[in-house]
Design a protein around this motif. Structure first.
Motif, mmCIF file in Angstrom:
data_model
loop_
_atom_site.group_PDB
_atom_site.id
_atom_site.type_symbol
_atom_site.label_atom_id
_atom_site.label_comp_id
_atom_site.label_asym_id
_atom_site.label_seq_id
_atom_site.Cartn_x
_atom_site.Cartn_y
_atom_site.Cartn_z
ATOM 1 N N ASN A 14 0.856 -1.182 0.000
ATOM 2 C CA ASN A 14 0.000 0.000 0.000
ATOM 3 C C ASN A 14 0.892 1.231 0.000
ATOM 4 O OD1 ASN A 14 -1.652 2.231 0.878
ATOM 5 N ND2 ASN A 14 -3.192 0.736 1.448
ATOM 6 N N GLU A 15 1.050 1.807 -1.178
ATOM 7 C CA GLU A 15 1.980 2.926 -1.352
ATOM 8 C C GLU A 15 1.619 4.108 -0.456
ATOM 9 O OE1 GLU A 15 2.414 3.933 -5.511
ATOM 10 O OE2 GLU A 15 3.890 5.492 -5.027
ATOM 11 N N GLU A 16 0.307 4.328 -0.298
ATOM 12 C CA GLU A 16 -0.145 5.470 0.494
ATOM 13 C C GLU A 16 0.339 5.359 1.940
ATOM 14 O OE1 GLU A 16 -4.365 5.725 0.686
ATOM 15 O OE2 GLU A 16 -4.335 7.417 2.091
ATOM 16 N N LEU A 17 0.100 4.200 2.558
ATOM 17 C CA LEU A 17 0.527 4.016 3.945
ATOM 18 C C LEU A 17 2.053 4.026 4.037
ATOM 19 C CD1 LEU A 17 -2.019 1.295 5.150
ATOM 20 C CD2 LEU A 17 -2.079 3.763 5.516
ATOM 21 N N GLY A 18 2.702 3.453 3.042
ATOM 22 C CA GLY A 18 4.167 3.480 3.013
ATOM 23 C C GLY A 18 4.700 4.895 2.987
ATOM 24 N N ASN A 19 4.083 5.742 2.159
ATOM 25 C CA ASN A 19 4.537 7.128 2.067
ATOM 26 C C ASN A 19 4.248 7.905 3.352
ATOM 27 O OD1 ASN A 19 5.687 7.037 -0.487
ATOM 28 N ND2 ASN A 19 3.742 7.439 -1.513
ATOM 29 N N ASP A 20 3.155 7.572 4.010
ATOM 30 C CA ASP A 20 2.869 8.206 5.299
ATOM 31 C C ASP A 20 4.019 7.952 6.271
ATOM 32 O OD1 ASP A 20 0.483 9.194 4.443
ATOM 33 O OD2 ASP A 20 -0.780 7.750 5.494
ATOM 34 N N ALA A 21 4.496 6.717 6.279
ATOM 35 C CA ALA A 21 5.601 6.365 7.174
ATOM 36 C C ALA A 21 6.884 7.066 6.744
ATOM 37 C CB ALA A 21 5.797 4.852 7.193
ATOM 38 N N ILE A 22 7.152 7.073 5.442
ATOM 39 C CA ILE A 22 8.350 7.737 4.924
ATOM 40 C C ILE A 22 8.351 9.222 5.308
ATOM 41 C CG2 ILE A 22 9.425 8.525 2.770
ATOM 42 C CD1 ILE A 22 8.900 5.796 1.577
ATOM 43 N N ASP A 23 7.178 9.843 5.232
ATOM 44 C CA ASP A 23 7.073 11.257 5.601
ATOM 45 C C ASP A 23 7.508 11.503 7.042
ATOM 46 O OD1 ASP A 23 6.264 12.050 3.142
ATOM 47 O OD2 ASP A 23 4.121 12.109 3.601
ATOM 48 N N ILE A 24 7.103 10.616 7.932
ATOM 49 C CA ILE A 24 7.468 10.789 9.347
ATOM 50 C C ILE A 24 8.980 10.675 9.520
ATOM 51 C CG2 ILE A 24 7.203 9.846 11.672
ATOM 52 C CD1 ILE A 24 4.397 8.951 10.891
ATOM 53 N N LEU A 25 9.575 9.717 8.821
ATOM 54 C CA LEU A 25 11.024 9.544 8.919
ATOM 55 C C LEU A 25 11.747 10.776 8.355
ATOM 56 C CD1 LEU A 25 12.234 7.071 10.190
ATOM 57 C CD2 LEU A 25 12.933 6.264 7.944
ATOM 58 N N LYS A 26 11.231 11.316 7.257
ATOM 59 C CA LYS A 26 11.849 12.507 6.659
ATOM 60 C C LYS A 26 11.668 13.730 7.567
ATOM 61 C CE LYS A 26 11.959 11.350 1.749
ATOM 62 N NZ LYS A 26 11.485 11.662 0.386
ATOM 63 N N GLU A 27 10.531 13.785 8.240
ATOM 64 C CA GLU A 27 10.293 14.880 9.196
ATOM 65 C C GLU A 27 11.305 14.796 10.339
ATOM 66 O OE1 GLU A 27 8.643 18.293 9.618
ATOM 67 O OE2 GLU A 27 7.806 16.926 8.110
ATOM 68 N N THR A 28 11.542 13.591 10.794
ATOM 69 C CA THR A 28 12.543 13.380 11.847
ATOM 70 C C THR A 28 13.917 13.802 11.356
ATOM 71 O OG1 THR A 28 11.246 11.435 12.475
ATOM 72 C CG2 THR A 28 13.418 11.684 13.493
ATOM 73 N N GLU A 29 14.220 13.420 10.127
ATOM 74 C CA GLU A 29 15.512 13.780 9.544
ATOM 75 C C GLU A 29 15.676 15.302 9.493
ATOM 76 O OE1 GLU A 29 16.192 12.215 5.587
ATOM 77 O OE2 GLU A 29 17.635 13.807 5.234
ATOM 78 N N LYS A 30 14.625 15.998 9.086
ATOM 79 C CA LYS A 30 14.671 17.471 9.030
ATOM 80 C C LYS A 30 15.015 18.056 10.396
ATOM 81 C CE LYS A 30 11.263 18.545 5.417
ATOM 82 N NZ LYS A 30 9.889 19.070 5.232
ATOM 83 N N LEU A 31 14.388 17.511 11.424
ATOM 84 C CA LEU A 31 14.655 17.988 12.784
ATOM 85 C C LEU A 31 16.130 17.800 13.134
ATOM 86 C CD1 LEU A 31 13.745 18.972 15.586
ATOM 87 C CD2 LEU A 31 13.108 16.602 16.120
ATOM 88 N N TYR A 32 16.663 16.643 12.777
ATOM 89 C CA TYR A 32 18.081 16.361 13.035
ATOM 90 C C TYR A 32 18.964 17.326 12.241
ATOM 91 C CZ TYR A 32 16.712 11.918 15.232
ATOM 92 O OH TYR A 32 16.176 10.973 16.055
ATOM 93 N N THR A 33 18.631 17.527 10.963
ATOM 94 C CA THR A 33 19.437 18.406 10.110
ATOM 95 C C THR A 33 19.509 19.815 10.711
ATOM 96 O OG1 THR A 33 18.652 17.171 8.188
ATOM 97 C CG2 THR A 33 19.758 19.251 7.761
ATOM 98 N N ARG A 34 18.367 20.355 11.067
ATOM 99 C CA ARG A 34 18.318 21.699 11.644
ATOM 100 C C ARG A 34 19.162 21.789 12.917
ATOM 101 N NH1 ARG A 34 13.065 22.384 13.314
ATOM 102 N NH2 ARG A 34 12.143 20.832 11.935
#
Lengths: 193, 193
Positions: free
Chosen positions: B117-137
């Motif tokens: 299910n690409e939609e649910l997969g992308n939802d999870a990917i978004d959270i990981l990328k959001e976490t990454e952004k926090l780390y980057t900042r």
DNA sequence: TTAATTTTGTATCAATCATTACAAAAAAGA
DNA sequence: TCTTTTTTGTAATGATTGATACAAAATTAA
């Protein structure tokens, strides 16, 4: 030998099944999909694999253990096995997009099976531990030869490679991007020096 | 407001469902299990979550995004956020055995959903990328403050933490062992210096 | 009190699941 | 040629899946 001749070869069926299991996991892969992918009907499937879906999955997983044996042979013949291991990790970065999305069937299985089927989960864990052993032996030997200067214990470095493997096989789904993956793998391989 | 009073609170149901989804994943968790765990029958489940199983899973996943927001707030208030991040990673090592086996629901979902299910997969990917952004900042800011001397670009270091996170969350199922996990996490955190 | 509204519990739905039953097909051995 | 043996294809099997239908229950507003 008596009997109607076999048209669906065991090995070919395992490889077709492996592709499906690799992509969709154990639970989400149905017998009808396996039947369609292999071309074999339920009759042939259950005649060839008496244990049904579970046995077919086990065989698909075990295929990777044999692939590991092949890699072991290559490593043993090499006089710079560490560079081979590093090259192997770096080669992941340049694989196809589909390969990125598939990840590693062993790591996938560990994630899927922990609370679903302990037996299959442990089968996957065994393969990862076997891989780790190979790394440990190789690193230890190369430390003794002076090709690795790091004083970090070989088992810790080997587990580092295993952790990297599991990490990259999730990261490549988030970033199926050659350059990003190469960058991250290179960074982590610097620890083995 | 008119109508029969609610006995199954939305939030509580999500938390109960999250626990199940976290352990067994989306596909292997059935509605009857969700019903048993929440105490709510099919009627209440589908009345509360009109989107059925999929909506309930989305809410369970989104709960982790809110947990991330909480962590973000803590980081922003701290004058040594890097040490906080490192402490967070190290704290994983001392968690319960069950927590080790559960891993991370976000990482689990990425692995499970890619071909399901690409939609649910992308939802999870978004959270990981959001976490990454926090780390980057955080890393970039601390590099400017001189608390991080490393010249490695902040996005690379941030992605290193994400890769470590994904790696550790598989490794902890192979080695649900405090000492081993601490050793491996510490080794990889040395890159952020 | 009555009507309107919402939640809850249960029964039921069609679809799909993994597996089995079994006869037809296709070969070898007698 | 006839029997034996094995594989194959198809049609079932019962169980479970996610989802729906609907009446009883429980509240508020009129």
């Amino acid at each position: 030998m008596k009997g109607r001749p076999i048209v669906f070869k065991n090995e070919e069926m395992v490889l077709k099944a492996q592709e499906l299991f690799w992509e969709k996991g154990y639970t989400a892969t149905s017998l009808s999909e396996l039947s369609a992918a292999t071309g074999a009907g339920a009759g042939s499937l259950y005649n060839t694999f008496k244990g049904g879906k579970k046995e077919l999955f086990k065989k698909s997983l075990y295929q990777r253990k044999e692939d590991l044996e092949d890699f072991k042979t290559v490593l043993e013949k090499s006089d710079n096995p560490i560079e081979l291991i590093k090259a192997f990790f770096l080669s992941v970065a340049t694989e196809s997009k589909k390969s990125h999305f598939k990840g590693c069937i062993v790591a996938n299985t560990i994630v899927e099976m922990t609370f679903i089927n302990e037996e299959l989960g442990n089968d996957a864990i065994d393969i990862l531990k076997e891989t780790e052993k190979l790394y440990t032996r190789t690193i230890l030997s190369e430390q003794k030869r002076g090709n690795i200067k790091s004083k970090i214990p070989a088992p810790v470095l080997a587990r580092h490679l295993i952790t990297l493997w599991c990490g990259i096989n999730t990261l490549r789904r988030v970033y199926p991007d050659k350059e990003i993956l190469r960058q991250q793998i290179e960074l982590q391989l610097q620890i083995i020096k």
